[in-house]
Design a protein around this motif. Sequence first.
Motif, PDB file in Angstrom:
ATOM      1  N   ARG A 147      -2.292  26.776  -7.814  1.00 46.16           N
ATOM      2  CA  ARG A 147      -0.929  26.299  -8.034  1.00 46.16           C
ATOM      3  C   ARG A 147      -0.829  24.863  -7.530  1.00 46.16           C
ATOM      4  O   ARG A 147      -1.041  24.590  -6.347  1.00 46.16           O
ATOM      5  CB  ARG A 147       0.075  27.193  -7.307  1.00 46.16           C
ATOM      6  CG  ARG A 147       0.197  28.584  -7.930  1.00 46.16           C
ATOM      7  CD  ARG A 147       1.260  29.405  -7.236  1.00 46.16           C
ATOM      8  NE  ARG A 147       1.482  30.663  -7.947  1.00 46.16           N
ATOM      9  CZ  ARG A 147       2.419  31.549  -7.607  1.00 46.16           C
ATOM     10  NH1 ARG A 147       3.207  31.315  -6.574  1.00 46.16           N
ATOM     11  NH2 ARG A 147       2.555  32.660  -8.320  1.00 46.16           N
ATOM     12  N   ILE A 187       4.045  25.994  -0.912  1.00 43.74           N
ATOM     13  CA  ILE A 187       3.763  26.969  -1.984  1.00 43.74           C
ATOM     14  C   ILE A 187       2.692  26.509  -2.964  1.00 43.74           C
ATOM     15  O   ILE A 187       2.437  27.183  -3.952  1.00 43.74           O
ATOM     16  CB  ILE A 187       5.061  27.309  -2.762  1.00 43.74           C
ATOM     17  CG1 ILE A 187       5.661  26.061  -3.394  1.00 43.74           C
ATOM     18  CG2 ILE A 187       6.081  28.014  -1.861  1.00 43.74           C
ATOM     19  CD1 ILE A 187       6.787  26.348  -4.373  1.00 43.74           C
ATOM     20  N   GLU A 238      11.762  29.227  -3.814  1.00 43.14           N
ATOM     21  CA  GLU A 238      11.746  30.560  -4.440  1.00 43.14           C
ATOM     22  C   GLU A 238      11.906  30.443  -5.953  1.00 43.14           C
ATOM     23  O   GLU A 238      11.330  31.235  -6.704  1.00 43.14           O
ATOM     24  CB  GLU A 238      12.842  31.447  -3.844  1.00 43.14           C
ATOM     25  CG  GLU A 238      12.621  31.812  -2.384  1.00 43.14           C
ATOM     26  CD  GLU A 238      11.284  32.526  -2.158  1.00 43.14           C
ATOM     27  OE1 GLU A 238      10.955  33.426  -2.954  1.00 43.14           O
ATOM     28  OE2 GLU A 238      10.573  32.161  -1.202  1.00 43.14           O
ATOM     29  N   LYS A 269       8.475  29.376  -7.226  1.00 42.33           N
ATOM     30  CA  LYS A 269       7.556  30.525  -7.233  1.00 42.33           C
ATOM     31  C   LYS A 269       7.853  31.443  -8.408  1.00 42.33           C
ATOM     32  O   LYS A 269       6.937  31.987  -9.036  1.00 42.33           O
ATOM     33  CB  LYS A 269       7.645  31.285  -5.904  1.00 42.33           C
ATOM     34  CG  LYS A 269       7.003  30.554  -4.750  1.00 42.33           C
ATOM     35  CD  LYS A 269       6.752  31.458  -3.555  1.00 42.33           C
ATOM     36  CE  LYS A 269       8.007  31.705  -2.774  1.00 42.33           C
ATOM     37  NZ  LYS A 269       7.742  32.476  -1.517  1.00 42.33           N
ATOM     38  N   TYR A 310       6.400  29.878 -11.521  1.00 41.65           N
ATOM     39  CA  TYR A 310       4.948  30.110 -11.558  1.00 41.65           C
ATOM     40  C   TYR A 310       4.647  31.509 -12.117  1.00 41.65           C
ATOM     41  O   TYR A 310       3.791  31.681 -12.983  1.00 41.65           O
ATOM     42  CB  TYR A 310       4.361  30.015 -10.151  1.00 41.65           C
ATOM     43  CG  TYR A 310       4.058  28.628  -9.641  1.00 41.65           C
ATOM     44  CD1 TYR A 310       3.263  27.742 -10.360  1.00 41.65           C
ATOM     45  CD2 TYR A 310       4.534  28.218  -8.399  1.00 41.65           C
ATOM     46  CE1 TYR A 310       2.966  26.484  -9.869  1.00 41.65           C
ATOM     47  CE2 TYR A 310       4.240  26.958  -7.901  1.00 41.65           C
ATOM     48  CZ  TYR A 310       3.457  26.097  -8.633  1.00 41.65           C
ATOM     49  OH  TYR A 310       3.159  24.860  -8.135  1.00 41.65           O
TER      50      TYR A 310
END
Length: 198
Positions: free
Chosen positions: A2, A40, A106, A109, A112
């Motif tokens: 990522r 992240i 968040e 994420k 992703y």
Amino acid sequence: MRSAVILAGGNSTRFGSDKALHKLNDKIMIRHVAEKLSKITDKIVTVSKDEAQGEIIMTKVPEIDEITYDPIKDYGPVAGIFAGLQTIDHGKTVIVGCDMPYLNTEVIKHLYQEAEEYDASVVKTIDGHIEFLPTVIKANPGQKATKKALREADRRILNVLERIKVNYIDLDIIKQIDPDLKTFKDINQIEDIEKPMC
């Protein structure tokens, strides 16, 4: 893997000075973005407008792993996305602006995750409006789509997305994660800055 690409090559015309380097609570704006993304992501790349800006960013933002530059001056975000993706070998990359200090990790994420079976994931409202940033895009299809856009002198992010398989995420789902939708708030003018930083 990522990764993240932070676009910092704009002219900041409405802002009046370089947004990426503007100080917010003792840190330049782009560092607020990078600090959040560093929690992240495995790699953070910034696309700068020139070497002078890039050197300042690398000095003041230790979270950033690599600097690259817009291949075509004043071309717009498609050129920046192309340049950033060229530094990514594989995996998924979130594209954000240097002027998005309120982004919610968040939400990132979630984007992703939603790109798992697609080439990209993008947020879309019920009336069809697309929130182009942040966007999560896979390295290989993203590289091909942006390269083709540059060859065709196509500056529109929408047309890049039309060349790949996109998962459009309903804005109402994002509201469950980020009720005030601060993730999508970019700083175009000094008046857009919220204090204290959140």
